[in-house]
Design an enzyme around this catalytic site. Structure first.
Site, PDB file in Angstrom:
ATOM      1  N   GLU A  99       0.998  -1.223  -0.084  1.00  0.00           N
ATOM      2  CA  GLU A  99      -0.079   0.122  -0.200  1.00  0.00           C
ATOM      3  C   GLU A  99       0.891   1.206  -0.046  1.00  0.00           C
ATOM      4  O   GLU A  99       1.965   1.255   0.673  1.00  0.00           O
ATOM      5  CB  GLU A  99      -0.966  -0.042   1.216  1.00  0.00           C
ATOM      6  CG  GLU A  99      -2.248  -0.385   0.959  1.00  0.00           C
ATOM      7  CD  GLU A  99      -2.926   0.707   0.250  1.00  0.00           C
ATOM      8  OE1 GLU A  99      -2.563   1.414  -0.566  1.00  0.00           O
ATOM      9  OE2 GLU A  99      -4.336   0.490   0.308  1.00  0.00           O
ATOM     10  N   ASP A 103      -4.101   5.071   6.509  1.00  0.00           N
ATOM     11  CA  ASP A 103      -4.637   6.120   7.186  1.00  0.00           C
ATOM     12  C   ASP A 103      -5.767   5.902   8.082  1.00  0.00           C
ATOM     13  O   ASP A 103      -5.476   5.320   9.392  1.00  0.00           O
ATOM     14  CB  ASP A 103      -5.131   7.058   5.919  1.00  0.00           C
ATOM     15  CG  ASP A 103      -5.948   8.454   6.360  1.00  0.00           C
ATOM     16  OD1 ASP A 103      -6.350   8.557   7.496  1.00  0.00           O
ATOM     17  OD2 ASP A 103      -5.648   9.397   5.457  1.00  0.00           O
ATOM     18  N   PHE A 152      -2.160  16.558   4.189  1.00  0.00           N
ATOM     19  CA  PHE A 152      -2.653  15.910   3.073  1.00  0.00           C
ATOM     20  C   PHE A 152      -1.598  15.827   2.028  1.00  0.00           C
ATOM     21  O   PHE A 152      -0.860  16.638   1.598  1.00  0.00           O
ATOM     22  CB  PHE A 152      -3.695  17.005   2.322  1.00  0.00           C
ATOM     23  CG  PHE A 152      -4.638  16.166   1.326  1.00  0.00           C
ATOM     24  CD1 PHE A 152      -4.143  15.793   0.033  1.00  0.00           C
ATOM     25  CD2 PHE A 152      -5.939  15.758   1.615  1.00  0.00           C
ATOM     26  CE1 PHE A 152      -4.663  14.610  -0.577  1.00  0.00           C
ATOM     27  CE2 PHE A 152      -6.607  14.974   0.826  1.00  0.00           C
ATOM     28  CZ  PHE A 152      -5.991  14.620  -0.311  1.00  0.00           C
TER      29      PHE A 152
HETATM   30  C1  PRP Z   1      -5.915   5.575  -0.740  1.00  0.00           C
HETATM   31  C2  PRP Z   1      -4.726   4.755  -0.225  1.00  0.00           C
HETATM   32  C3  PRP Z   1      -5.362   3.601   0.414  1.00  0.00           C
HETATM   33  C4  PRP Z   1      -6.595   4.177   1.367  1.00  0.00           C
HETATM   34  C5  PRP Z   1      -5.857   4.519   2.715  1.00  0.00           C
HETATM   35  O1  PRP Z   1      -6.783   4.886  -1.664  1.00  0.00           O
HETATM   36  O2  PRP Z   1      -4.254   4.270  -1.486  1.00  0.00           O
HETATM   37  O3  PRP Z   1      -5.907   2.508  -0.175  1.00  0.00           O
HETATM   38  O4  PRP Z   1      -6.757   5.343   0.558  1.00  0.00           O
HETATM   39  O5  PRP Z   1      -6.737   5.134   3.214  1.00  0.00           O
HETATM   40  P1  PRP Z   1      -7.737   4.285   4.789  1.00  0.00           P
HETATM   41  O6  PRP Z   1      -6.539   3.888   5.618  1.00  0.00           O
HETATM   42  O7  PRP Z   1      -8.391   5.678   5.329  1.00  0.00           O
HETATM   43  O8  PRP Z   1      -8.745   3.574   4.270  1.00  0.00           O
HETATM   44  P2  PRP Z   1      -7.775   5.753  -2.765  1.00  0.00           P
HETATM   45  O9  PRP Z   1      -9.095   5.360  -2.341  1.00  0.00           O
HETATM   46  O10 PRP Z   1      -7.513   7.310  -2.418  1.00  0.00           O
HETATM   47  O11 PRP Z   1      -7.566   5.257  -4.020  1.00  0.00           O
HETATM   48  P3  PRP Z   1      -6.093   5.252  -4.740  1.00  0.00           P
HETATM   49  O12 PRP Z   1      -5.208   4.232  -4.272  1.00  0.00           O
HETATM   50  O13 PRP Z   1      -6.663   4.795  -6.418  1.00  0.00           O
HETATM   51  O14 PRP Z   1      -5.613   6.965  -5.015  1.00  0.00           O
END
Ligand code: PRP
Length: 181
Positions: A99, A103, A152
């Site tokens: 990953e 977050d 951010f």
């Molecule tokens: C982002 C990141 C993780 C997730 C983390 O993905 O790549 O997969 O958010 O956040 P969390 O711990 O709060 O769940 P996003 O949905 O933005 O998609 P992307 O990877 O296509 O940018």
């Protein structure tokens, strides 16, 4: 030249590369004699995964899972949608989920449950960035590149509204870009 929407660089390309190399060395030590399957979570992990696996001198396979939890929002909705599943089964495999950022943990918590049900030999998480102060779901990442403050972040695969993924550093985005007045 720094992008005009960027407030500052948090980790530059060289710092990231050094950290990626040491994560790869840890993985090599832990998975010696095995052939792990790296699962990149799209889209954000694509650059990290590409750099990481090129440093790991083990036989390995690579697959991708595409999920969406944020869409165009900057806050998680808590809903995870699987947009593309793995191409192959993982029963009996040593799986390392890759990953870009951990977050709230909602995304990885969902993915861990989903993949654990498929009976891999082992399942671990390698995340480049971790924002522990934001955690809502309990998730343990065995490999963490950097712990980061609650700002951010974009670049090195991370986006805002699908932009900035190609910036080679991890950067803090200017507040006025994602906050509407
Ligand atoms: C982002 C990141 C993780 C997730 C983390 O993905 O790549 O997969 O958010 O956040 P969390 O711990 O709060 O769940 P996003 O949905 O933005 O998609 P992307 O990877 O296509 O940018």
């Amino acid at each position: 030249m720094i992008h005009p929407d960027i407030e500052r660089i948090l980790f530059d390309g060289q710092t990231i590369q050094r950290r990626v190399e040491s994560l790869a060395a840890e993985i090599e030590r832990d998975y010696g004699g095995k052939a792990p399957l790296f699962v990149g979570i799209l889209k954000g992990s694509f650059i990290f995964l590409a750099d990481l696996v090129r440093c790991v001198e083990l036989p390995c396979d690579i697959d991708f899972l595409a999920v969406s939890s944020y869409g165009k929002e900057s806050e998680t909705t808590g809903t995870v949608r699987v947009l593309k599943d793995l191409d192959s089964g993982i029963a009996g495999r040593d799986v390392i989920i890759v990953e870009d950022i951990l977050d709230s943990g909602m995304t990885l918590s969902y993915i861990m449950n989903m993949l654990q049900n498929r009976q891999p030999a082992s399942l671990s998480i390698c995340t480049l960035l971790d924002k522990p102060s934001r955690r809502k779901a309990p998730v343990f990442a065995r490999y963490v590149g950097f712990q980061t403050p609650d700002e951010f972040l974009v670049g090195y695969g991370l986006d805002y509204s699908d932009r900035y993924r190609n910036i080679p550093s991890i950067c803090v985005l200017k507040r006025e870009i994602y906050e509407t007045v």
